[in-house]
Design a protein around this motif. Structure first.
Motif, short mmCIF file in Angstrom:
data_model
loop_
_atom_site.label_atom_id
_atom_site.label_comp_id
_atom_site.label_asym_id
_atom_site.label_seq_id
_atom_site.Cartn_x
_atom_site.Cartn_y
_atom_site.Cartn_z
N ASP A 3 50.88 42.34 41.12
CA ASP A 3 49.17 42.00 40.92
C ASP A 3 49.19 41.30 41.74
O ASP A 3 48.95 40.21 41.18
N SER A 4 47.33 41.05 42.02
CA SER A 4 46.44 40.22 43.15
C SER A 4 45.18 39.25 41.78
O SER A 4 45.37 40.20 40.58
N THR A 5 45.13 38.53 41.88
CA THR A 5 44.35 37.86 41.00
C THR A 5 43.06 38.40 40.41
O THR A 5 42.66 38.96 39.78
N ALA A 6 42.64 39.45 41.96
CA ALA A 6 41.59 39.99 41.66
C ALA A 6 41.50 41.25 40.13
O ALA A 6 40.65 41.89 39.83
N SER A 7 42.50 41.64 40.77
CA SER A 7 43.60 43.09 40.15
C SER A 7 43.52 42.52 38.64
O SER A 7 42.99 43.72 37.60
N LEU A 8 44.30 41.71 38.43
CA LEU A 8 44.33 40.78 37.00
C LEU A 8 42.93 40.50 36.36
O LEU A 8 42.10 41.80 34.88
N GLU A 9 42.13 40.28 37.16
CA GLU A 9 40.73 40.09 36.12
C GLU A 9 40.03 41.40 36.44
O GLU A 9 38.90 41.47 35.17
N LEU A 10 40.15 42.56 37.05
CA LEU A 10 39.56 43.92 36.53
C LEU A 10 40.20 44.35 35.76
O LEU A 10 39.27 45.30 34.87
N GLN A 11 41.39 44.60 35.55
CA GLN A 11 42.12 44.66 34.46
C GLN A 11 41.58 44.34 33.33
O GLN A 11 41.35 44.61 32.06
N LYS A 32 38.53 43.19 32.39
CA LYS A 32 37.22 43.09 32.14
C LYS A 32 37.71 44.95 32.23
O LYS A 32 36.60 45.66 30.93
N ASN A 33 37.97 45.87 32.04
CA ASN A 33 38.03 47.05 31.71
C ASN A 33 39.16 47.76 31.02
O ASN A 33 39.42 48.33 30.14
N GLU A 34 39.84 46.03 30.04
CA GLU A 34 40.23 46.28 28.83
C GLU A 34 41.87 47.18 28.45
O GLU A 34 42.43 47.89 27.75
N LYS A 35 42.27 46.66 29.50
CA LYS A 35 43.54 47.47 29.84
C LYS A 35 44.58 46.25 29.77
O LYS A 35 46.15 46.29 30.27
N LEU A 36 44.63 45.11 30.46
CA LEU A 36 45.20 44.22 29.94
C LEU A 36 44.48 42.29 29.20
O LEU A 36 43.32 42.68 28.92
N CYS A 37 45.35 42.01 28.09
CA CYS A 37 44.91 41.09 27.84
C CYS A 37 46.48 39.89 27.81
O CYS A 37 46.75 39.87 28.11
N THR A 38 45.21 38.53 27.11
CA THR A 38 46.40 37.55 27.61
C THR A 38 47.32 37.05 26.83
O THR A 38 47.25 37.71 25.06
N VAL A 39 48.38 36.09 26.58
CA VAL A 39 48.94 36.32 25.77
C VAL A 39 48.07 34.97 24.74
O VAL A 39 48.54 35.83 22.94
N LYS A 40 47.53 34.25 24.44
CA LYS A 40 46.28 33.95 23.74
C LYS A 40 46.43 34.70 22.75
O LYS A 40 45.89 34.95 21.19
#
Length: 556
Positions: free
Chosen positions: A267-275, A277-285
């Motif tokens: 995953d690229s940085t832009a892809s992570l930010e998009l995911q 934003k689309n509520e498909k990825l959350c941070t560990v914290k």
């Protein structure tokens, strides 16, 4: 406003059972069910309005809605009503009484802001530890001051009023609520408005569950680097069976929440930010914050017996008092005095526990060096409270046995059919409430991350409200215990069952508190049907350091 809410709680809400019995000519079972529905709805509304005020409106707006509902209900109850109309009124009464918690939070926030401004203007150089101790004691004292005033008002009306009816209590409640709300509005120009969060905790929980469900079929990563750490340190992960997990540990049913933070391959940085934003990825914290709530919700099952006892406070305890000889006051206002004794016992117990806790933290000699010590104190406090709940149940059992004997023999000279006999069980219930509910708050703050502390009132109401609703099936299914009248009932058997239940759930509490809330250093999940012996290794995300490896073998 706080004083008025306390008056409404003691003088109006506490006597609803007696009011339903007298005004609607219905039997005790129906009156108990309606009263518990009102109490259960009130707990549910506390959860709803606290979440709405935290995320969208703030305390001030929701207090306005709740106060309007309380005024309307008190005013409409001054006229005789059919029982069908009562069903409609309990909805608004429940909404109105739920504003009490919001008002207390709002009042506490205003006090903190005023003290903070005072320190900023004075430029005080006082020792920070001394100042913090003094400020917290001062705030707590101011918070309890309105309760004391409310108790004095109740005592005056209970002993001085000569011909007090339910309609008089309700009319006075409506007038007091309307008048104090006008004062509340006048002071609005001087209030500090709290800042609303960018994202509510409820929406954060929704995002994590949504992201975890979307990745439910993915396997756990074999390296910590496959988690979305973002700006947080890459620590506190552990290798467990099929992959790396995130701490803290949670029961087996919810450990899949870790998958909400799993990264896709390359995953690229832009892809992570998009995911994100689309509520498909959350941070560990974010995942850790939500996971800290899970053990506390498992722990709430241990309070089932206690919540059932609380459900009898405004129903069968009141029914007992209304069927016994009035000896405390000369105006048949003993129920309000008994409820006042219980509430005063609860508030005094909480204040004493607060002072003891503050004193231990203040003096360096006895200060706790870690969060585990605070959890121990909270667990001990809840344990003592549950012991008091057992004692209260057994006291109520003995009083009811004596009352039934006296009622059958129609003899009153031994005094066992007097409301004075109920003072010990109401006092003990108040002490139990002060210990348990205060301890639940302390344990919640000690175990749950600070960003999730807004759920503390909702959690306590969830614990209490569950018993108030669960007692309804008991009343319907066991007619031999809960008859149409008090003398045709066998509440002594019910109270004895409550004593046994509270003793059993005390053991359940001890297990769950030490299993999930106290021992939060080992990363294993709930083993359930896992192998008998489990080996696991805690590691950092940058590799396994021999100095930081913890190799533990636990036999379940």
């Amino acid at each position: 406003m706080v004083v008025t809410y306390k008056y409404v709680e003691i003088a109006v809400v506490s006597i609803l059972m007696d009011y339903f019995n007298d005004s609607t000519k219905e039997n005790q079972r129906i009156a108990a069910i309606v009263t518990n529905i009102q109490d259960g709805l009130s707990s549910l509304f506390v959860v709803i309005v606290s979440l709405i005020s935290e995320a969208y409106t703030g305390y001030y707006t929701m207090i306005t809605f709740c106060t309007a509902a309380s005024i309307e209900t008190s005013a409409s109850s001054t006229k005789p009503s059919t029982f069908r109309a009562v069903y409609g009124a309990i909805f608004f009464l429940a909404l109105g009484t739920s504003g009490k918690k919001l008002l207390e939070k709002f009042y506490e926030y205003q006090l903190k802001e005023k003290i903070k401004d005072r320190h900023a203007r004075s430029g005080s150089t006082e020792n920070k530890k001394e100042q913090d101790f003094t400020d917290k004691v001062l705030i707590k004292s101011w918070l309890y001051a309105p309760f004391v005033v409310g108790y004095v008002i109740i005592i005056c009306f209970a002993f001085i009023s000569i011909d007090t009816t339910y309609e008089h209590w309700f009319r006075l409640a409506a007038l007091l609520m309307g008048g104090t709300y006008m004062l509340f509005l006048v002071g609005s120009v001087g209030y500090s408005r709290e800042e609303l969060p960018i994202e509510s905790n409820l929406h954060k929980i929704y995002r994590i569950f949504k992201a975890a469900l979307g990745k439910r079929h993915e396997k756990y990563p074999t390296s910590p680097s496959r988690y979305y750490w973002k700006d947080s340190k890459r620590d506190r992960s552990c290798e467990y069976r099929e992959g790396v997990r995130l701490l803290p540990r949670v029961p087996r049913l919810f450990r899949w929440l870790d998958k909400a933070a799993i990264l896709e391959v390359e995953d690229s940085t832009a892809s992570l930010e998009l995911q994100e934003k689309n509520e498909k990825l959350c941070t560990v914290k974010e995942v850790r914050d939500v996971k800290s709530l899970v053990p506390m919700f498992y722990l709430c099952f241990a309070f089932f017996g206690y919540s059932l006892l609380l459900a009898t406070e405004s129903t069968f305890f009141v029914s007992q008092a209304s069927n016994m000889t009035s000896n405390i006051t000369t105006n048949d206002n003993d129920i309000s005095i008994l409820i006042l004794i219980m509430e005063a016992s609860s508030d005094v117990t909480r204040f004493i526990c607060f002072l003891i806790g503050r004193a231990f933290r203040h003096f360096k000699k006895f200060s706790c060096i870690d969060n585990v010590c605070n959890k121990k104190a909270a667990i001990a406090r809840i344990g003592f409270g549950m012991v008091c709940a057992i004692i209260c149940s057994l006291m109520a059992w003995q009083v009811e046995v004596g009352r039934l004997k006296v009622s059958k023999q129609m003899l009153y000279e031994d005094g066992r059919n007097s409301t004075v006999a109920l003072v010990p069980q109401f006092s003990t219930l108040g002490i139990s409430k002060g210990l348990v509910e205060g301890g639940i708050g302390s344990l919640f703050h000690g175990h749950v991350v600070k960003s999730m502390w807004s759920f503390d009132d909702a959690y306590k109401e969830l614990v209490i409200g569950s018993g108030k609703l669960m007692i309804i099936p008991l009343v319907l299914c066991i007619p031999s215990w809960f008859g149409d009248t008090l003398n045709s009932s066998r509440l002594d058997k019910f109270y004895l069952m409550l004593g046994i239940l509270n003793a059993a759930f005390l053991l359940v509490f001890c297990y769950y508190s030490f299993r999930y809330a106290y021992k939060d250093v080992l990363p294993q999940d709930d083993p359930a049907v896992e192998d008998e012996n489990v080996d696991f290794i805690c590691q950092s995300s940058v590799g396994i350091d021999p100095k930081t490896i913890i190799l533990t073998q636990t036999k379940y």
